[in-house]
Design a protein around this motif. Structure first.
Motif, PDB file in Angstrom:
ATOM      1  N   ILE A 138      32.416 -18.737 -51.085  1.00  0.00           N
ATOM      2  CA  ILE A 138      33.811 -18.804 -51.517  1.00  0.00           C
ATOM      3  C   ILE A 138      34.056 -20.225 -51.992  1.00  0.00           C
ATOM      4  CG2 ILE A 138      36.198 -18.457 -50.834  1.00  0.00           C
ATOM      5  CD1 ILE A 138      34.475 -15.941 -50.761  1.00  0.00           C
ATOM      6  N   SER A 139      34.081 -20.409 -53.322  1.00  0.00           N
ATOM      7  CA  SER A 139      34.188 -21.758 -53.879  1.00  0.00           C
ATOM      8  C   SER A 139      35.254 -21.809 -54.950  1.00  0.00           C
ATOM      9  CB  SER A 139      32.843 -22.195 -54.478  1.00  0.00           C
ATOM     10  OG  SER A 139      32.477 -21.349 -55.536  1.00  0.00           O
ATOM     11  N   LEU A 140      35.878 -22.965 -55.041  1.00  0.00           N
ATOM     12  CA  LEU A 140      36.882 -23.212 -56.073  1.00  0.00           C
ATOM     13  C   LEU A 140      36.886 -24.708 -56.343  1.00  0.00           C
ATOM     14  CD1 LEU A 140      39.009 -21.782 -57.793  1.00  0.00           C
ATOM     15  CD2 LEU A 140      40.701 -22.369 -56.063  1.00  0.00           C
ATOM     16  N   GLY A 141      36.328 -25.086 -57.496  1.00  0.00           N
ATOM     17  CA  GLY A 141      36.177 -26.505 -57.788  1.00  0.00           C
ATOM     18  C   GLY A 141      35.168 -27.123 -56.845  1.00  0.00           C
ATOM     19  N   ASN A 142      35.542 -28.212 -56.178  1.00  0.00           N
ATOM     20  CA  ASN A 142      34.640 -28.896 -55.260  1.00  0.00           C
ATOM     21  C   ASN A 142      34.672 -28.327 -53.846  1.00  0.00           C
ATOM     22  OD1 ASN A 142      33.825 -30.717 -57.273  1.00  0.00           O
ATOM     23  ND2 ASN A 142      35.620 -32.014 -56.902  1.00  0.00           N
ATOM     24  N   ALA A 143      35.627 -27.448 -53.550  1.00  0.00           N
ATOM     25  CA  ALA A 143      35.752 -26.873 -52.211  1.00  0.00           C
ATOM     26  C   ALA A 143      34.884 -25.630 -52.094  1.00  0.00           C
ATOM     27  CB  ALA A 143      37.203 -26.531 -51.913  1.00  0.00           C
ATOM     28  N   GLN A 144      34.095 -25.545 -51.019  1.00  0.00           N
ATOM     29  CA  GLN A 144      33.227 -24.400 -50.789  1.00  0.00           C
ATOM     30  C   GLN A 144      33.346 -23.920 -49.352  1.00  0.00           C
ATOM     31  OE1 GLN A 144      29.150 -25.089 -51.852  1.00  0.00           O
ATOM     32  NE2 GLN A 144      29.510 -24.635 -54.008  1.00  0.00           N
ATOM     33  N   ILE A 145      33.367 -22.594 -49.183  1.00  0.00           N
ATOM     34  CA  ILE A 145      33.361 -21.991 -47.851  1.00  0.00           C
ATOM     35  C   ILE A 145      32.168 -21.043 -47.798  1.00  0.00           C
ATOM     36  CG2 ILE A 145      34.679 -20.730 -46.106  1.00  0.00           C
ATOM     37  CD1 ILE A 145      37.198 -21.351 -47.682  1.00  0.00           C
ATOM     38  N   PRO A 146      30.972 -21.530 -47.435  1.00  0.00           N
ATOM     39  CA  PRO A 146      29.812 -20.636 -47.351  1.00  0.00           C
ATOM     40  C   PRO A 146      29.865 -19.796 -46.080  1.00  0.00           C
ATOM     41  CG  PRO A 146      29.168 -22.873 -46.795  1.00  0.00           C
ATOM     42  CD  PRO A 146      30.617 -22.927 -47.149  1.00  0.00           C
ATOM     43  N   LEU A 147      29.996 -18.496 -46.226  1.00  0.00           N
ATOM     44  CA  LEU A 147      30.005 -17.597 -45.084  1.00  0.00           C
ATOM     45  C   LEU A 147      28.577 -17.340 -44.610  1.00  0.00           C
ATOM     46  CD1 LEU A 147      32.584 -15.022 -46.448  1.00  0.00           C
ATOM     47  CD2 LEU A 147      33.004 -16.796 -44.745  1.00  0.00           C
ATOM     48  N   PRO A 148      28.357 -17.172 -43.318  1.00  0.00           N
ATOM     49  CA  PRO A 148      27.006 -16.892 -42.833  1.00  0.00           C
ATOM     50  C   PRO A 148      26.524 -15.541 -43.346  1.00  0.00           C
ATOM     51  CG  PRO A 148      28.611 -16.641 -41.061  1.00  0.00           C
ATOM     52  CD  PRO A 148      29.339 -17.232 -42.215  1.00  0.00           C
ATOM     53  N   GLY A 149      25.470 -15.554 -44.142  1.00  0.00           N
ATOM     54  CA  GLY A 149      24.941 -14.324 -44.709  1.00  0.00           C
ATOM     55  C   GLY A 149      23.724 -14.616 -45.552  1.00  0.00           C
ATOM     56  N   ILE A 150      22.990 -13.563 -45.874  1.00  0.00           N
ATOM     57  CA  ILE A 150      21.752 -13.720 -46.629  1.00  0.00           C
ATOM     58  C   ILE A 150      22.037 -14.158 -48.058  1.00  0.00           C
ATOM     59  CG2 ILE A 150      21.492 -11.388 -47.566  1.00  0.00           C
ATOM     60  CD1 ILE A 150      18.762 -13.223 -45.672  1.00  0.00           C
ATOM     61  N   MET A 199      22.246 -29.652 -47.140  1.00  0.00           N
ATOM     62  CA  MET A 199      20.850 -29.420 -46.781  1.00  0.00           C
ATOM     63  C   MET A 199      20.739 -28.171 -45.894  1.00  0.00           C
ATOM     64  SD  MET A 199      19.012 -31.755 -48.207  1.00  0.00           S
ATOM     65  CE  MET A 199      17.503 -31.728 -47.257  1.00  0.00           C
ATOM     66  N   ILE A 200      19.682 -27.405 -46.097  1.00  0.00           N
ATOM     67  CA  ILE A 200      19.452 -26.209 -45.304  1.00  0.00           C
ATOM     68  C   ILE A 200      18.533 -26.573 -44.139  1.00  0.00           C
ATOM     69  CG2 ILE A 200      18.488 -23.883 -45.299  1.00  0.00           C
ATOM     70  CD1 ILE A 200      19.168 -23.686 -48.216  1.00  0.00           C
ATOM     71  N   PRO A 201      18.976 -26.427 -42.897  1.00  0.00           N
ATOM     72  CA  PRO A 201      18.152 -26.814 -41.759  1.00  0.00           C
ATOM     73  C   PRO A 201      17.003 -25.840 -41.534  1.00  0.00           C
ATOM     74  CG  PRO A 201      20.152 -25.783 -40.997  1.00  0.00           C
ATOM     75  CD  PRO A 201      20.282 -25.891 -42.487  1.00  0.00           C
ATOM     76  N   LEU A 202      15.984 -26.338 -40.786  1.00  0.00           N
ATOM     77  CA  LEU A 202      14.839 -25.503 -40.454  1.00  0.00           C
ATOM     78  C   LEU A 202      15.257 -24.299 -39.621  1.00  0.00           C
ATOM     79  CD1 LEU A 202      11.742 -25.275 -40.629  1.00  0.00           C
ATOM     80  CD2 LEU A 202      11.598 -26.580 -38.496  1.00  0.00           C
ATOM     81  N   LEU A 203      16.372 -24.442 -38.894  1.00  0.00           N
ATOM     82  CA  LEU A 203      16.868 -23.356 -38.051  1.00  0.00           C
ATOM     83  C   LEU A 203      17.191 -22.101 -38.853  1.00  0.00           C
ATOM     84  CD1 LEU A 203      17.656 -22.737 -35.102  1.00  0.00           C
ATOM     85  CD2 LEU A 203      19.968 -23.536 -35.644  1.00  0.00           C
ATOM     86  N   SER A 204      17.334 -22.266 -40.183  1.00  0.00           N
ATOM     87  CA  SER A 204      17.672 -21.124 -41.033  1.00  0.00           C
ATOM     88  C   SER A 204      16.618 -20.026 -40.949  1.00  0.00           C
ATOM     89  CB  SER A 204      17.829 -21.576 -42.483  1.00  0.00           C
ATOM     90  OG  SER A 204      18.896 -22.482 -42.600  1.00  0.00           O
ATOM     91  N   TYR A 205      15.353 -20.407 -40.721  1.00  0.00           N
ATOM     92  CA  TYR A 205      14.304 -19.406 -40.595  1.00  0.00           C
ATOM     93  C   TYR A 205      14.620 -18.432 -39.461  1.00  0.00           C
ATOM     94  CZ  TYR A 205      11.204 -21.996 -43.733  1.00  0.00           C
ATOM     95  OH  TYR A 205      10.655 -22.605 -44.827  1.00  0.00           O
ATOM     96  N   PHE A 206      15.137 -18.948 -38.347  1.00  0.00           N
ATOM     97  CA  PHE A 206      15.422 -18.112 -37.193  1.00  0.00           C
ATOM     98  C   PHE A 206      16.749 -17.365 -37.340  1.00  0.00           C
ATOM     99  CE2 PHE A 206      12.909 -21.791 -35.838  1.00  0.00           C
ATOM    100  CZ  PHE A 206      11.795 -21.144 -35.292  1.00  0.00           C
ATOM    101  N   LEU A 207      17.621 -17.871 -38.212  1.00  0.00           N
ATOM    102  CA  LEU A 207      18.920 -17.236 -38.410  1.00  0.00           C
ATOM    103  C   LEU A 207      18.889 -16.150 -39.474  1.00  0.00           C
ATOM    104  CD1 LEU A 207      21.332 -20.306 -38.261  1.00  0.00           C
ATOM    105  CD2 LEU A 207      20.936 -18.600 -36.494  1.00  0.00           C
ATOM    106  N   LEU A 208      17.768 -16.015 -40.181  1.00  0.00           N
ATOM    107  CA  LEU A 208      17.693 -15.035 -41.263  1.00  0.00           C
ATOM    108  C   LEU A 208      18.037 -13.612 -40.809  1.00  0.00           C
ATOM    109  CD1 LEU A 208      14.622 -16.216 -43.380  1.00  0.00           C
ATOM    110  CD2 LEU A 208      16.943 -15.861 -44.200  1.00  0.00           C
ATOM    111  N   PRO A 209      17.487 -13.122 -39.689  1.00  0.00           N
ATOM    112  CA  PRO A 209      17.870 -11.758 -39.264  1.00  0.00           C
ATOM    113  C   PRO A 209      19.366 -11.627 -38.969  1.00  0.00           C
ATOM    114  CG  PRO A 209      15.887 -12.470 -38.119  1.00  0.00           C
ATOM    115  CD  PRO A 209      16.440 -13.672 -38.819  1.00  0.00           C
ATOM    116  N   VAL A 210      19.949 -12.654 -38.335  1.00  0.00           N
ATOM    117  CA  VAL A 210      21.383 -12.611 -38.042  1.00  0.00           C
ATOM    118  C   VAL A 210      22.184 -12.605 -39.339  1.00  0.00           C
ATOM    119  CG1 VAL A 210      23.289 -13.789 -36.891  1.00  0.00           C
ATOM    120  CG2 VAL A 210      21.014 -13.782 -35.846  1.00  0.00           C
TER     121      VAL A 210
END
Length: 533
Positions: free
Chosen positions: A161-173, A1-12
């Motif tokens: 960064i994903s491979l099968g069921n493993a995912q590493i979402p890096l902070p970015g747009i 789930m994407i938290p509401l805080l994502s709105y404030f993290l968009l510039p970062v």
């Protein structure tokens, strides 16, 4: 789930993505200049480098993904390895187009200049600084603008960064956009905000960097008469009104930086390199050997002696159908790209509204097409069925390929010598004769480079286009519509089957090598006839 805080993290997130883009571009710039010039000036290296580059630029980004993850994570650790993997994948989406542009520009250097170098015995470093690098400026800058947009296009895939069921979402747009579309139902609000911020960054970099650089690059056309010197600076836009406080705080600081004696430092560095060239070569070679040895020690424990076996090896009919479907879609994409980019290049390249159109092209080239998936599925795929998927797949692949032809064609129009234009005016050459005898021959080498890079871009885009997933909906649903992109996406994203990824990549590589040997090599040799003499 994407938290509401994502709105404030968009510039970062946007700044982190921009930093990855800048690092990847700097590596792409170094690689393209060194390898492109080497391939153009060394015939033995050319026979190895150009076919290899053609294969690498056509190999989809997902084929690099498992290998890059395993290699970098085992050497640099989970977090740093994931970051380096992301930058490396962005690098692969930028570098090939720039390298082919450098190669084409160096191959088309007039023979008069080459004769002058031999007669006056100009040294290697001076030859590099005064002839080779300036010769690449026009093609390099135009292709850099295209590659910059292409990097944003593939950013969403590079930051997950994903491979099968493993995912590493890096902070970015890019990762935020991908995660927002993967939710059920998709978070369109986050996706649209991500796209708007991306468009802002693309517009900013074009207006302040690429646009002025494109105009400045016209100083490097080959002329036989004196021409007007373009002195437009980076970070300078006369048509845009800037508030006084922004001008004072931002532009004056940048101009102060630009006035620093950077040229003296660069000249001193070049002089040092010339004096210590032998030591630098030996030191670089030693460091490379040490890095290879260290990498081998870190990866060796994870290597198994088992022969990789893919489930697709037992389904030759499926591989054949998928290959034919992908080849058909790539050819359609190239034909559609040619049908509109050449006329538009002629109109825009000789028109008055160059800056406005180029900004639109730069934005369109970097637009993250996956954000359109929900709309394509709802309004095209579901209502039209099989035909709808074909239309959607070609539309998605078209966005990843057509701008390579467009930007290279525009560079070809701009590189036409003003001497030839003066001759046309004197002899009243116009209409179809003007196009057939002057414009099209002048553009032809750039069109060939654009087609070759678009060929690779189309294969890369097919990995996105031939596997559309929105929420719980997955397309195509019928095996008869599968392409190599479908099989590769399923193997990499859904199953994490590295053996299948390697096998499908091998099939794709065989197709690319065959076309390279039978068609692109012929076109490259033929385009050499149109160099300026």
């Amino acid at each position: 789930m994407i938290p509401l805080l994502s709105y404030f993290l968009l510039p970062v997130y946007a700044l982190l993505s921009l930093l990855r883009m800048i690092i990847a571009y700097l590596f792409s710039l170094i690689f393209s200049l060194s390898i492109g010039i080497l391939a153009a000036k060394n015939e033995k290296a050319e026979h190895i480098i150009i076919p290899l580059l053609d294969v690498l630029q056509s190999v989809p980004i997902l084929s690099f993904l498992p290998i890059a993850i395993i290699f970098f994570i085992n050497i640099f650790g989970p977090y740093m390895g994931a970051e380096i993997s992301s930058i490396f994948l962005i690098f692969t989406s930028q570098v090939w187009n720039m390298t082919f542009g450098v190669y084409e520009a160096v191959k088309l250097i007039p023979r008069d200049l080459e004769e002058m170098v031999r007669v006056y015995r100009i040294g290697k470093f001076l030859y590099l600084r005064k002839i080779l690098v300036p010769a690449t400026m026009t093609k390099l800058i135009y292709n850099s603008a295209m590659s910059w947009g292409g990097g944003w296009f593939f950013l969403y895939a590079s930051e997950i960064i994903s491979l099968g069921n493993a995912q590493i979402p890096l902070p970015g747009i890019g990762s935020l956009l991908a995660l927002s579309l993967a939710e059920s139902p998709p978070r369109i609000d986050i996706a649209i905000l991500s796209v708007l911020i991306t468009m802002f960054l693309v517009s900013f970099t074009y207006l302040f960097i690429w646009g002025p650089l494109m105009e400045w690059s016209e100083n490097f056309k080959y002329e036989y008469s004196a021409g007007e010197i373009k002195r437009k600076r980076v970070f300078e836009i006369p048509r845009v009104r800037i508030p006084p406080f922004l001008y004072r705080s931002f532009f004056r600081s940048l101009r102060y930086i630009l006035r620093l004696p950077i040229r003296n430092y660069v000249a001193g560095f070049v002089s040092f390199v010339e004096r210590r060239a032998g030591i630098i070569k030996k030191g670089t070679f030693l460091l490379l050997i040490l890095f290879i040895a260290y990498s081998a020690m870190k990866i060796a424990p994870h290597i198994t002696l088992e022969i990789p076996s893919s489930e697709y090896m037992g389904e030759p009919d499926l591989i054949l159908i998928a290959s034919l479907n992908s080849i058909r879609r790539v050819l359609m994409v190239l034909l559609i790209s040619l049908s509109w980019t050449i006329p538009v290049s002629l109109l825009v390249g000789r028109g008055r509204h160059w800056d406005e159109f180029m900004l639109l092209f730069e934005i369109a080239a970097s637009f993250p097409i996956p954000v359109l998936w929900p709309f394509l599925v709802e309004y095209i795929v579901l209502p039209l069925g099989d035909e709808g998927f074909e239309i959607a797949a070609i539309m998605l692949a078209l966005f990843g390929a057509q701008f390579y032809v467009l930007f290279n064609s525009l560079a070809g129009v701009k590189s036409i010598s003003s001497d030839l234009e003066e001759m046309r005016k004197v002899f009243l050459i116009r209409g179809s004769l003007y196009l057939r005898k002057l414009v099209i021959p002048g553009m032809f080498p750039s069109i060939v480079t654009g087609l070759i890079t678009a060929w690779g871009g189309a294969w890369n885009s097919l990995i996105v286009a031939e596997y559309i997933k929105v929420g719980n909906e997955v397309f195509p649903s019928k095996r008869a519509q599968y392409g190599l992109g479908t099989l590769l996406s399923i193997a990499a994203w859904d199953k994490g089957d590295i053996s299948s990824v390697i096998f499908i990549t091998a099939v794709l590589t065989l197709i690319v090598i065959t076309v390279n040997r039978t068609f692109w090599r012929f076109l490259y040799d033929y385009s050499a006839k149109f160099r300026v003499e």
